[in-house]
Scaffold this motif. Structure first.
Motif, PDB file in Angstrom:
ATOM      1  N   LEU A   1      -4.254   1.250   8.235  1.00 23.24           N
ATOM      2  CA  LEU A   1      -2.844   0.892   8.094  1.00 23.24           C
ATOM      3  C   LEU A   1      -1.975   2.018   8.636  1.00 23.24           C
ATOM      4  O   LEU A   1      -2.216   3.200   8.356  1.00 23.24           O
TER       5      LEU A   1
ATOM      6  N   ASP B   1       2.444  -1.847   6.058  1.00 20.70           N
ATOM      7  CA  ASP B   1       1.470  -2.725   6.704  1.00 20.70           C
ATOM      8  C   ASP B   1       0.540  -3.405   5.706  1.00 20.70           C
ATOM      9  O   ASP B   1      -0.148  -4.365   6.047  1.00 20.70           O
TER      10      ASP B   1
ATOM     11  N   THR C   1       0.917  -7.287   5.051  1.00 26.63           N
ATOM     12  CA  THR C   1       0.461  -8.239   6.077  1.00 26.63           C
ATOM     13  C   THR C   1      -0.992  -8.007   6.482  1.00 26.63           C
ATOM     14  O   THR C   1      -1.553  -8.803   7.235  1.00 26.63           O
ATOM     15  N   ASN C   2      -1.587  -6.911   6.031  1.00 34.16           N
ATOM     16  CA  ASN C   2      -2.983  -6.606   6.371  1.00 34.16           C
ATOM     17  C   ASN C   2      -3.778  -6.282   5.106  1.00 34.16           C
ATOM     18  O   ASN C   2      -4.490  -5.286   5.037  1.00 34.16           O
TER      19      ASN C   2
END
Length: 504
Positions: free
Chosen positions: A340, A345, A348-349
């Motif tokens: 990340l 992030d 979304t990840n």
């Protein structure tokens, strides 16, 4: 008849000296480190007597009495008794302590040593004990010298030791039963961090975290500081349970650029990944923004990793900045971002947070998600505060260590031992001392417990090796021998008197 009187007199003289040896042994029965002696008797020169021609040999000799050939010291091991101070030591096995005074060196088995006001380690006779000095960097001298320590608190003195800043902090916990209290739309993993406000009191509300633990570390000046680790249940991703954590200190103590801002006091935030069984599988760590709002998750950047632990920067006011590793019990092979670019992030990840880290190793003590209620399992740090000398101890290997009020120990010197090619050749000097002679050979210096040198027994002293039973038996034998030889003298005298009467 005159020769028989002479022979009896030599026997009386020999046994009289032998009784002196017995008496000396018994008089030193309570002398520390004393080695008993044994009187060895020998016959005197014999005179030749004319042999009869019918004898098997032509040699016929008549004895001329006895004498003491030598007073042999028996270097057998003495029993141990408890000492009264940590500087009392006894030798188990071969060797002698070295002591020095006015440039002269002698040797002793008596280890009842004490420090003087000047810091000299001396025996009861005032001789300074020999040992190898150790400098502040732990380097040991190659040869021995008189042990003298500076107990003052001044520069170079051992009475005081400065504090040491923490380079890592361990916090191993059981995090089962956490609730998800900190919730923000679109931010399932860093809701606690986004809720922090360093300008408020308290900076994090009670309803914004599920569990907290206080931890301690030592700042760059060696002062003890407190911080808090906050935990909260996050989301479940791909069967993995994610826990968010945040570490922070009192915003008023923040000496960094975050001081006075909403980010004041923040040190680190991240996530811990557990499998369904509660075993730790992964870890992420991010450092807070340099200033501004903690809610700006894009400003939370991946933390550096050293020795497998993510590091945070602690800048305590008036103490300076230091790097501190955070140890949850999982060692990381690389960085702590799990791919990340920032904390933002994660939303979304999330699958990256749920992926176990390949190459990560769990330590013997590691954070888990077992149980139904959170609790601390272990906390530790390598830092410590300033300390003052509390005691001095001597170990089995001869190491002289200072024990300080901050629970630290410092190696100060090492006692050495000496052995000789022939210890029977040592000369007694009194005061429990021996001196080397040509018969003993030169002293060979060594370290206790190595190369056939004895070890040291802590807080113990070696007693005299005098054997009561042996000495009392020898006393009786010596007394009887003296009495029998005195009878020879008196009987010979009577025979001479009778011969003189015949002349009249």
């Amino acid at each position: 008849m005159m020769s028989s009187m002479f022979i009896g007199a030599t026997g009386m003289k020999a046994f009289g000296e032998g009784m002196g040896v017995v008496g000396n042994n018994l008089s030193n029965v309570n002398t520390i480190g004393f080695k008993q002696s044994m009187a060895l008797y020998q016959d005197l020169v014999s005179s030749f007597v004319t042999a009869d021609s019918n004898n098997i040999t032509n040699i016929s000799q008549k004895g001329m009495g006895s004498a003491i050939s030598m007073d042999r010291t028996l270097f057998t091991q003495g029993a141990f008794q408890p000492g009264s101070a940590n500087t009392d030591v006894a030798i188990q096995g071969k060797g002698f302590f070295g002591v020095s005074k006015d440039g002269k060196t002698e040797y002793t088995r008596a280890g009842n040593f004490r420090f003087t006001m000047e810091g000299e380690l001396v025996d009861p006779s005032g001789w300074t004990v020999l040992g190898r000095t150790i400098d502040k960097n732990g380097n040991e001298a190659g040869s021995a010298s008189p042990i003298t320590l500076d107990f003052s608190n001044s520069t170079g003195g051992i009475g005081y030791t400065p504090g040491q800043a923490s380079s890592w902090v361990q916090s191993v916990s059981q995090l089962g039963g956490l609730q998800d209290k900190a919730q923000q739309a679109g931010n399932p993993f860093f809701a606690m961090a986004a809720s922090w406000n360093g300008t408020s009191n308290p900076p994090l509300g009670v309803g914004q975290f599920s569990y907290s633990e206080p931890i301690e570390f030592y700042d760059a000046a060696g002062n003890r500081q407190k911080a808090t680790i906050y935990y909260d249940r996050a989301d479940t991703v791909d069967g993995m349970n994610i826990v968010e954590y945040m570490i922070a200190m009192d915003p008023a103590l923040d000496g960094s650029s975050r001081a006075g801002t909403e980010s004041a006091g923040l040190l680190m935030a991240g996530t811990i990944t557990f499998d369904s069984g509660g075993t730790m599988q992964g870890l992420s760590a991010f450092t807070p923004p340099a200033g501004g709002s903690p809610a700006d998750l894009a400003a939370w950047l991946p933390a550096g990793v050293k020795n497998g632990m993510p590091e945070f920067s602690a800048n305590v006011k008036d103490a300076g900045e230091q790097r501190v590793g955070l140890d949850f019990g999982l060692r990381l092979p690389g960085n702590a971002s799990q791919g990340l670019a920032s904390a933002a992030d994660a939303a979304t990840n999330a699958s990256k947070l749920a992926t176990p880290i390949n190459g990560a190793t769990r330590q013997q003590m590691v954070t888990t998600a077992w149980g139904n209620s959170p609790a601390s399992r272990s906390q530790n740090t390598d830092g410590f505060g300033e300390g003052y000398l509390r005691d001095v101890t001597i170990g089995e290997d001869g190491m002289v260590k200072g024990v300080y009020s901050n629970n630290q120990t410092l190696e100060l010197a090492r006692l050495v031992l000496y052995r000789f090619t022939s210890q029977d050749g040592l000369r007694k000097e009194g005061g429990n001392h021996f001196a080397a002679t040509e018969d003993s050979g030169e002293a060979q210096e060594g370290i206790p417990g190595k190369e056939n040198y004895g070890t040291l027994a802590q807080r113990s002293i070696e007693q005299s090796n005098v054997d009561y039973a042996r000495e009392f038996t020898q006393m009786i034998i010596t007394q009887r021998g003296f009495q029998m030889n005195s009878k020879i003298v008196t009987t010979s005298d009577q025979m001479i008197q009778k011969a003189l009467e015949l002349k009249r």
